[in-house]
Design a protein around this motif. Structure first.
Motif, PDB file in Angstrom:
ATOM      1  N   SER A 139       5.064  -9.235  18.880  1.00 38.28           N
ATOM      2  CA  SER A 139       6.099  -8.325  18.399  1.00 38.28           C
ATOM      3  C   SER A 139       6.104  -8.223  16.881  1.00 38.28           C
ATOM      4  N   SER A 140       5.814  -9.317  16.184  1.00 47.04           N
ATOM      5  CA  SER A 140       5.847  -9.319  14.717  1.00 47.04           C
ATOM      6  C   SER A 140       4.596  -8.699  14.112  1.00 47.04           C
ATOM      7  N   ASN A 141       3.448  -8.852  14.784  1.00 45.88           N
ATOM      8  CA  ASN A 141       2.185  -8.433  14.197  1.00 45.88           C
ATOM      9  C   ASN A 141       1.662  -7.096  14.715  1.00 45.88           C
ATOM     10  N   LEU A 142       2.070  -6.697  15.921  1.00 42.27           N
ATOM     11  CA  LEU A 142       1.510  -5.484  16.506  1.00 42.27           C
ATOM     12  C   LEU A 142       2.554  -4.457  16.914  1.00 42.27           C
ATOM     13  N   PHE A 143       3.669  -4.897  17.469  1.00 44.75           N
ATOM     14  CA  PHE A 143       4.610  -3.975  18.088  1.00 44.75           C
ATOM     15  C   PHE A 143       5.657  -3.429  17.121  1.00 44.75           C
ATOM     16  N   ASP A 144       5.572  -3.783  15.854  1.00 43.65           N
ATOM     17  CA  ASP A 144       6.506  -3.266  14.860  1.00 43.65           C
ATOM     18  C   ASP A 144       6.039  -1.877  14.428  1.00 43.65           C
ATOM     19  N   ALA A 145       6.930  -0.886  14.549  1.00 46.00           N
ATOM     20  CA  ALA A 145       6.566   0.495  14.208  1.00 46.00           C
ATOM     21  C   ALA A 145       6.644   0.783  12.719  1.00 46.00           C
ATOM     22  N   TYR A 146       7.003  -0.189  11.922  1.00 45.12           N
ATOM     23  CA  TYR A 146       7.123   0.008  10.475  1.00 45.12           C
ATOM     24  C   TYR A 146       5.736   0.219   9.866  1.00 45.12           C
ATOM     25  N   GLN A 147       5.591   1.225   9.041  1.00 42.38           N
ATOM     26  CA  GLN A 147       4.323   1.552   8.411  1.00 42.38           C
ATOM     27  C   GLN A 147       4.509   1.664   6.902  1.00 42.38           C
ATOM     28  N   GLU A 148       3.641   0.986   6.182  1.00 37.00           N
ATOM     29  CA  GLU A 148       3.686   1.020   4.721  1.00 37.00           C
ATOM     30  C   GLU A 148       2.264   0.908   4.187  1.00 37.00           C
ATOM     31  N   LYS A 149       2.083   1.367   2.958  1.00 34.33           N
ATOM     32  CA  LYS A 149       0.767   1.251   2.347  1.00 34.33           C
ATOM     33  C   LYS A 149       0.402  -0.223   2.151  1.00 34.33           C
ATOM     34  N   LEU A 150      -0.745  -0.592   2.671  1.00 26.16           N
ATOM     35  CA  LEU A 150      -1.225  -1.958   2.531  1.00 26.16           C
ATOM     36  C   LEU A 150      -1.926  -2.118   1.187  1.00 26.16           C
ATOM     37  N   PRO A 151      -2.093  -3.351   0.716  1.00 22.52           N
ATOM     38  CA  PRO A 151      -2.778  -3.560  -0.573  1.00 22.52           C
ATOM     39  C   PRO A 151      -4.178  -2.973  -0.574  1.00 22.52           C
ATOM     40  N   LYS A 152      -4.629  -2.619  -1.762  1.00 21.65           N
ATOM     41  CA  LYS A 152      -5.952  -2.026  -1.903  1.00 21.65           C
ATOM     42  C   LYS A 152      -7.041  -3.041  -1.552  1.00 21.65           C
ATOM     43  N   LEU A 153      -8.068  -2.550  -0.876  1.00 22.67           N
ATOM     44  CA  LEU A 153      -9.210  -3.380  -0.529  1.00 22.67           C
ATOM     45  C   LEU A 153     -10.196  -3.396  -1.689  1.00 22.67           C
ATOM     46  N   LYS A 154     -10.750  -4.568  -1.949  1.00 23.06           N
ATOM     47  CA  LYS A 154     -11.707  -4.716  -3.046  1.00 23.06           C
ATOM     48  C   LYS A 154     -12.974  -5.391  -2.531  1.00 23.06           C
ATOM     49  N   ASP A 155     -14.086  -4.914  -3.015  1.00 26.20           N
ATOM     50  CA  ASP A 155     -15.377  -5.504  -2.690  1.00 26.20           C
ATOM     51  C   ASP A 155     -15.947  -6.100  -3.971  1.00 26.20           C
ATOM     52  N   PRO A 156     -16.116  -7.430  -4.048  1.00 29.39           N
ATOM     53  CA  PRO A 156     -16.636  -8.027  -5.294  1.00 29.39           C
ATOM     54  C   PRO A 156     -18.011  -7.503  -5.677  1.00 29.39           C
ATOM     55  N   ALA A 157     -18.797  -7.123  -4.678  1.00 27.05           N
ATOM     56  CA  ALA A 157     -20.129  -6.606  -5.002  1.00 27.05           C
ATOM     57  C   ALA A 157     -20.067  -5.197  -5.575  1.00 27.05           C
ATOM     58  N   ARG A 158     -18.998  -4.449  -5.225  1.00 27.67           N
ATOM     59  CA  ARG A 158     -18.830  -3.080  -5.748  1.00 27.67           C
ATOM     60  C   ARG A 158     -17.404  -2.936  -6.300  1.00 27.67           C
ATOM     61  N   PRO A 159     -17.126  -3.469  -7.467  1.00 28.88           N
ATOM     62  CA  PRO A 159     -15.749  -3.471  -7.987  1.00 28.88           C
ATOM     63  C   PRO A 159     -15.216  -2.078  -8.293  1.00 28.88           C
ATOM     64  N   ALA A 160     -16.075  -1.095  -8.509  1.00 24.05           N
ATOM     65  CA  ALA A 160     -15.610   0.253  -8.851  1.00 24.05           C
ATOM     66  C   ALA A 160     -15.397   1.140  -7.628  1.00 24.05           C
ATOM     67  N   TRP A 161     -15.732   0.636  -6.450  1.00 16.14           N
ATOM     68  CA  TRP A 161     -15.610   1.457  -5.248  1.00 16.14           C
ATOM     69  C   TRP A 161     -14.168   1.479  -4.771  1.00 16.14           C
ATOM     70  N   ASN A 162     -13.650   2.695  -4.486  1.00 18.43           N
ATOM     71  CA  ASN A 162     -12.284   2.858  -4.000  1.00 18.43           C
ATOM     72  C   ASN A 162     -12.311   3.059  -2.487  1.00 18.43           C
ATOM     73  N   PHE A 163     -11.761   2.090  -1.775  1.00 17.47           N
ATOM     74  CA  PHE A 163     -11.653   2.221  -0.333  1.00 17.47           C
ATOM     75  C   PHE A 163     -10.464   3.112   0.007  1.00 17.47           C
ATOM     76  N   PRO A 164     -10.513   3.820   1.132  1.00 22.04           N
ATOM     77  CA  PRO A 164      -9.344   4.608   1.539  1.00 22.04           C
ATOM     78  C   PRO A 164      -8.148   3.707   1.834  1.00 22.04           C
ATOM     79  N   ARG A 165      -6.967   4.166   1.426  1.00 20.69           N
ATOM     80  CA  ARG A 165      -5.748   3.391   1.649  1.00 20.69           C
ATOM     81  C   ARG A 165      -5.385   3.429   3.126  1.00 20.69           C
ATOM     82  N   SER A 166      -4.924   2.286   3.645  1.00 22.21           N
ATOM     83  CA  SER A 166      -4.550   2.174   5.047  1.00 22.21           C
ATOM     84  C   SER A 166      -3.070   1.848   5.150  1.00 22.21           C
TER      85      SER A 166
END
Length: 409
Positions: A139-166
């Motif tokens: 219920s806490s991890n999957l069944f909550d309908a609350y949606q918010e922008k999650l932190p940005k994903l970073k790849d140390p090998a490609r620091p300038a690459w912008n991943f799509p926001r989830s």
């Protein structure tokens, strides 16, 4: 066109407005009560004379405030002090972690063991209750309908690459939901007798100003969930233990604390002592990896997380000691014990802090005690698989320890 039920419907808004307009102009009917009271010599007055008495106010004029002149962070600031203060707040970390924390608050650590009184309670949890814990996890991890922008994903090998926001459930919300559900489950198992002796406060603030080796240190921390009880926890260890504190040379014990000349001395406990449940029992801390990080942008070590838990437990116990014994107390007449549970939603850390003294100067004399264990993982993974929720690697040891902390008194 054929009339249907939808076309025959009437808009009720204008009917309600016209009905309200007619009724608001309807005069009040006389029921004869005033005439009967006057006949009996009882004076009838208008109630508005007592409910809204007329007051003669004197209009005061003040000069307009000066806008556009910010307060400077120098000697002209109203809270400026010549003697600097070392600040430790919510998202601060100690560079050396637990060894530095032990020297800072003069504390002895008992590693990988708990007092016998707590160890005996680990097996008191009913075995048929874990399916409810699994439901709370899903219920806490999957069944909550609350949606918010999650932190940005970073790849140390490609620091300038912008991943799509989830979008999804943030780790902070997962932790708060899980802790509330697990505490509610503990209350349901024990019934009303134990629940009546507990009180829960969200986002309680504890503050402490204390001197150590000619330095003034200000702890100003937020306890995410503070549980109090009608009676204090019994001390876990009454005899004095002799143990040397770590040697941090060439570092100083205040190496990572922020120094400032603009401050206010604060000693604050979030509960009035006249409350029916004023004694501290357990604090629950959420670790947000996005907010809690090193200033040097280096990865956060586990020892730094454990040191943060220890300092929060020390501050909570010390603020309670000031409220209970007075602000000038040094060696406490009776030790104050507090239990601590820290989590990031997946990993849990359990510890117990016993405050014996507020005299943290030097390396000799009476010391405080801290029982700590390694962080325990609650589960390995939780996600949807082929459209079905799936939880892997559930560890029942976490709820057993949490239940033992709850029933301890």
């Amino acid at each position: 066109m054929r009339l249907t039920k939808l076309l025959c419907k009437q808009h009720m808004g204008r009917f309600i407005k016209s009905h309200w307009f007619m009724k608001c102009n309807q005069p009040v009917l006389e029921d004869g009560a005033e005439a009967v009271l006057k006949a009996r010599g009882i004076q009838v007055v208008d109630p508005t004379e007592f409910l809204n008495p007329k007051k003669n106010f004197e209009r005061l004029t003040f000069p307009p405030p000066l806008e556009g002149f910010p307060v400077e962070n120098d000697e002209t600031h109203p809270n400026w002090h010549d003697f600097p203060c070392l600040m430790y707040e919510d998202n601060d970390l100690l560079v050396e972690g637990v060894p530095q924390g032990k020297v800072l608050v003069k504390t002895i650590q008992f590693e990988e063991e708990f007092p016998q009184r707590i160890e005996s309670l680990f097996n008191q949890c009913p075995e048929n209750i874990h399916h409810l814990v699994l439901r709370s996890l899903l219920s806490s991890n999957l069944f909550d309908a609350y949606q918010e922008k999650l932190p940005k994903l970073k790849d140390p090998a490609r620091p300038a690459w912008n991943f799509p926001r989830s979008l999804g459930i943030t780790s902070v919300r997962k932790s708060f939901n899980l802790l509330h559900k697990l505490l509610q489950l503990c209350e349901s198992i024990n019934g009303a007798e134990v629940a009546y002796e507990r009180s829960l406060i969200d986002n309680g603030i504890v503050a402490l100003s204390i001197e150590k080796d000619l330095d003034l240190i200000q702890f100003y921390l937020t306890v995410d969930m503070l549980m109090t009880s009608t009676s204090p926890l019994q001390p876990f260890l009454k005899k004095a233990v002799n143990q040397e504190l770590p040697d941090l040379y060439p570092l100083h014990h205040s190496i990572s604390l922020r120094k400032t000349n603009i401050y206010e001395k604060k000693n604050f406990y979030p509960i009035d002592w006249n409350h029916s449940k004023p004694h501290i029992h357990t604090i629950l801390i959420n670790h947000d990896p996005v907010a809690v990080k090193n200033l040097t942008e280096l990865p956060v070590d586990e020892t730094q997380i454990l040191a943060r838990n220890m300092l929060k437990a020390f501050t909570a116990a010390a603020s309670c000691a000031h409220k209970r014994f007075g602000s000038s107390v040094q060696d406490l007449p009776e030790p104050i014990a507090v239990q601590c549970i820290e989590t990031d939603g997946e990993n849990f850390h359990f510890s117990i802090y016993q405050l014996n003294t507020l005299n943290i100067n030097g390396r000799e004399g009476l010391m405080n005690y801290w029982w700590s264990s390694k962080r325990i993982r609650l589960f390995d993974g939780v996600d949807y698989c082929d459209g079905k929720p799936r939880l892997e690697g559930y560890n029942p040891e976490v709820f057993k320890r949490m239940y033992a902390f709850y029933i301890n008194s």
